[in-house]
Write an enzyme that holds these catalytic residues in place. Structure first.
Site, PDB file in Angstrom:
ATOM      1  N   TYR A  95       0.822  -1.219   0.000  1.00 53.11           N
ATOM      2  CA  TYR A  95       0.000   0.000   0.000  1.00 53.11           C
ATOM      3  C   TYR A  95       0.852   1.264   0.000  1.00 53.11           C
ATOM      4  CZ  TYR A  95      -3.780  -3.169   1.501  1.00 53.11           C
ATOM      5  OH  TYR A  95      -4.681  -4.186   1.614  1.00 53.11           O
ATOM      6  N   HIS A 127       0.501 -11.689   1.561  1.00 50.76           N
ATOM      7  CA  HIS A 127      -0.555 -10.926   0.891  1.00 50.76           C
ATOM      8  C   HIS A 127      -1.252 -11.722  -0.223  1.00 50.76           C
ATOM      9  CE1 HIS A 127      -1.662  -6.461  -0.026  1.00 50.76           C
ATOM     10  NE2 HIS A 127      -2.701  -7.237  -0.094  1.00 50.76           N
ATOM     11  N   ILE A 185     -12.908  -5.057   7.409  1.00 52.94           N
ATOM     12  CA  ILE A 185     -12.044  -3.876   7.466  1.00 52.94           C
ATOM     13  C   ILE A 185     -12.462  -2.863   6.396  1.00 52.94           C
ATOM     14  CG2 ILE A 185     -10.018  -4.841   8.600  1.00 52.94           C
ATOM     15  CD1 ILE A 185      -8.941  -5.564   5.795  1.00 52.94           C
ATOM     16  N   LYS A 240     -12.749   0.303   4.232  1.00 49.15           N
ATOM     17  CA  LYS A 240     -11.781   1.371   3.987  1.00 49.15           C
ATOM     18  C   LYS A 240     -12.528   2.680   3.765  1.00 49.15           C
ATOM     19  CE  LYS A 240      -9.721   4.044   0.694  1.00 49.15           C
ATOM     20  NZ  LYS A 240     -10.313   4.812  -0.434  1.00 49.15           N
ATOM     21  N   SER A 241     -12.044   3.743   4.380  1.00 51.61           N
ATOM     22  CA  SER A 241     -12.555   5.074   4.100  1.00 51.61           C
ATOM     23  C   SER A 241     -11.540   6.093   4.578  1.00 51.61           C
ATOM     24  CB  SER A 241     -13.898   5.321   4.787  1.00 51.61           C
ATOM     25  OG  SER A 241     -14.382   6.623   4.461  1.00 51.61           O
ATOM     26  N   VAL A 242     -11.518   7.246   3.910  1.00 54.44           N
ATOM     27  CA  VAL A 242     -10.728   8.378   4.395  1.00 54.44           C
ATOM     28  C   VAL A 242     -11.653   9.535   4.763  1.00 54.44           C
ATOM     29  CG1 VAL A 242      -8.684   7.745   3.060  1.00 54.44           C
ATOM     30  CG2 VAL A 242     -10.387   9.277   2.046  1.00 54.44           C
ATOM     31  N   ARG A 278     -17.868   8.775   7.162  1.00 56.18           N
ATOM     32  CA  ARG A 278     -18.018   7.350   6.847  1.00 56.18           C
ATOM     33  C   ARG A 278     -17.282   6.480   7.853  1.00 56.18           C
ATOM     34  NH1 ARG A 278     -17.109   7.498   0.267  1.00 56.18           N
ATOM     35  NH2 ARG A 278     -19.067   8.549  -0.251  1.00 56.18           N
TER      36      ARG A 278
END
Length: 266
Positions: free
Chosen positions: A56, A112, A230, A232-234, A238
């Protein structure tokens, strides 16, 4: 702010079971200051589980967000992952992750993807060795098949503590859930919303009846199945909404109705 009581499941390790929060923050495609702000905000509003990966490219920002959140490191469950092309360089890769994250250990380290699409027991053995040295608390895999998990067990005598795979109502597969449970391998899902038909009437009907969003219904469905999720958000709103699900209830019948949205095998 008092942190919400996020439910946990236990990850098996030779040293004893380790609790992992069922709900965490994903950071895939969260870059730079966005990743930093998302992690810091998530921890400030009560998350205690953050998922990242070497691939990432944001481990340093994730680590900075953890450090600046004011939450003790020991109270945050941190996951990172080994890229498949780093097979054979496990120690070097993990040590680089620890430096970037600014921590002496990670709580969970995953392969991964299967290197070269192979189970690769040698990498799994290296994971076991680094775990036994104390650099990692628990080890697992991501995107592995049950057959590949069995290959690791046959080679080393130890199953991964967890397998992180794509998961959503459309992906629900009772046989897959059962196969993991039989091997003592927890399930962790990613892309819970991207893979969901958020316009499906079963989901929209449940969301309307409970006064929540479809995404919140999907998260509660994961929690009911004891599958780690999990999202995901920035976006601060949210991030807050995704954790505001702990008081939402789905009955057994409602869970079964969501299960029936599976497209596996059909």
């Amino acid at each position: 702010m008092t942190a919400p009581d996020i439910p946990t499941i236990e990850l098996r390790t030779p040293a004893g079971d380790i609790p992992i929060p069922l709900l965490g923050l994903g950071t895939w495609q969260s870059d730079g200051d966005d990743a930093y702000r998302a992690v810091r905000h998530a921890l400030e509003v009560g998350y205690r589980h953050v998922d990242t990966a070497t691939a990432y490219g944001n481990e340093d920002q994730v680590g900075r967000g953890i450090a600046d959140s004011g939450v003790d490191r020991e109270k945050v469950f941190v996951t990172t992952k080994l890229p498949p092309d780093a097979a054979g360089r496990e120690r070097e890769t993990l040590e680089a992750s620890l430096r970037a994250l600014g921590t002496e250990y990670v709580d969970l380290w995953l392969v991964h993807w299967p290197p070269n699409k192979q189970a690769t027991p040698a990498t799994w053995q290296a994971f076991r060795d680094l775990r036994d040295e104390g650099l990692v608390r628990a080890i697992g895999v991501s995107n592995y098949s049950v057959a590949q998990i069995d290959e690791l067990v046959d080679a080393t005598g130890e199953a991964p503590a967890i397998n992180q795979i794509p998961w959503s109502p459309a992906d629900f597969d009772l046989g897959l859930v059962t196969a993991h449970a039989q091997r003592g391998v927890a399930l962790e899902g990613y892309s819970p919303f991207k893979r969901t038909d958020t316009s499906h009437p079963v989901l929209t009907g449940l969301a309307e009846a409970k006064g929540v969003s479809v995404e919140q219904v999907v998260l509660v469905w994961h929690l009911r199945h004891r599958v780690v999720v999990i999202p995901k958000s920035v976006t601060p709103e949210r991030i807050e909404r995704n954790i505001d699900v702990l008081d939402v209830h789905l009955s057994d019948e409602e869970v079964a109705a969501i299960d029936a949205l599976s497209t596996v095998g059909g």
